[in-house]
Design a protein around this motif. Structure first.
Motif, PDB file in Angstrom:
ATOM      1  N   GLU A 187       0.850  -1.186   0.000  1.00  8.06           N
ATOM      2  CA  GLU A 187       0.000   0.000   0.000  1.00  8.06           C
ATOM      3  C   GLU A 187       0.883   1.232   0.000  1.00  8.06           C
ATOM      4  O   GLU A 187       1.902   1.276   0.681  1.00  8.06           O
ATOM      5  CB  GLU A 187      -0.892  -0.004   1.240  1.00  8.06           C
ATOM      6  CG  GLU A 187      -1.689   1.245   1.432  1.00  8.06           C
ATOM      7  CD  GLU A 187      -2.380   1.284   2.785  1.00  8.06           C
ATOM      8  OE1 GLU A 187      -2.838   2.370   3.152  1.00  8.06           O
ATOM      9  OE2 GLU A 187      -2.441   0.251   3.472  1.00  8.06           O
ATOM     10  N   SER A 232       0.159   5.551   0.133  1.00  8.88           N
ATOM     11  CA  SER A 232      -0.865   6.590   0.168  1.00  8.88           C
ATOM     12  C   SER A 232      -0.225   7.949   0.381  1.00  8.88           C
ATOM     13  O   SER A 232       0.849   8.077   0.961  1.00  8.88           O
ATOM     14  CB  SER A 232      -1.901   6.294   1.258  1.00  8.88           C
ATOM     15  OG  SER A 232      -1.294   6.296   2.524  1.00  8.88           O
ATOM     16  N   SER A 277      -1.512  11.998   1.382  1.00  9.34           N
ATOM     17  CA  SER A 277      -2.626  12.790   1.879  1.00  9.34           C
ATOM     18  C   SER A 277      -2.215  14.247   1.954  1.00  9.34           C
ATOM     19  O   SER A 277      -1.159  14.581   2.491  1.00  9.34           O
ATOM     20  CB  SER A 277      -3.036  12.281   3.262  1.00  9.34           C
ATOM     21  OG  SER A 277      -3.992  13.130   3.835  1.00  9.34           O
TER      22      SER A 277
END
Length: 123
Positions: free
Chosen positions: A5, A7, A9
């Motif tokens: 994963e 990510s 933000s």
């Protein structure tokens, strides 16, 4: 089995001086996270290895719930190894249930004895 994963933000928010009247600021935060995991079945049990990096860019940031601009942790590197013995859970759970019932009965009995002694001393 394996997985991963990544990510990213990016958030902006504006405080309106609710906690500290007159202090109005705009915050911008950007954080990144990368993680990976690997699971292996051994003798009908699961072995899992998880590792990753949080706050990849090591930026100072706060969340909307942080009072007085208390920063969150910086870059965080973690690794987790877990073993789940699925095959023996069927043996452990019934035995533990009986042990738990005996412990609960003992606790209730001892609490009632203490309550009776205190009641006798008060009257």
């Amino acid at each position: 089995m394996y997985g991963g994963e990544a990510s990213y933000s990016s958030k902006s928010f504006y405080t309106n001086g609710v906690f500290f009247p007159g202090m109005q600021q705009q915050y911008h935060q950007t954080t990144g996270r990368i993680a990976a995991n690997y699971q292996l079945s051994i003798f009908n049990s699961q072995l899992a290895l998880r590792f990753g990096i949080e706050n990849l860019f090591d930026k100072r940031y706060t969340t909307y719930a942080d009072w007085c601009d208390i920063p969150q942790k910086g870059r965080n590197i973690y690794m987790n190894l877990s073993f789940e013995p699925v095959a023996i859970l069927g043996i452990i759970l019934p035995i533990y249930t009986i042990i738990d019932m005996v412990e609960t009965a003992e606790n209730v009995w001892s609490d009632s004895c203490v309550s009776a002694m205190v009641d006798r001393d008060l009257h």
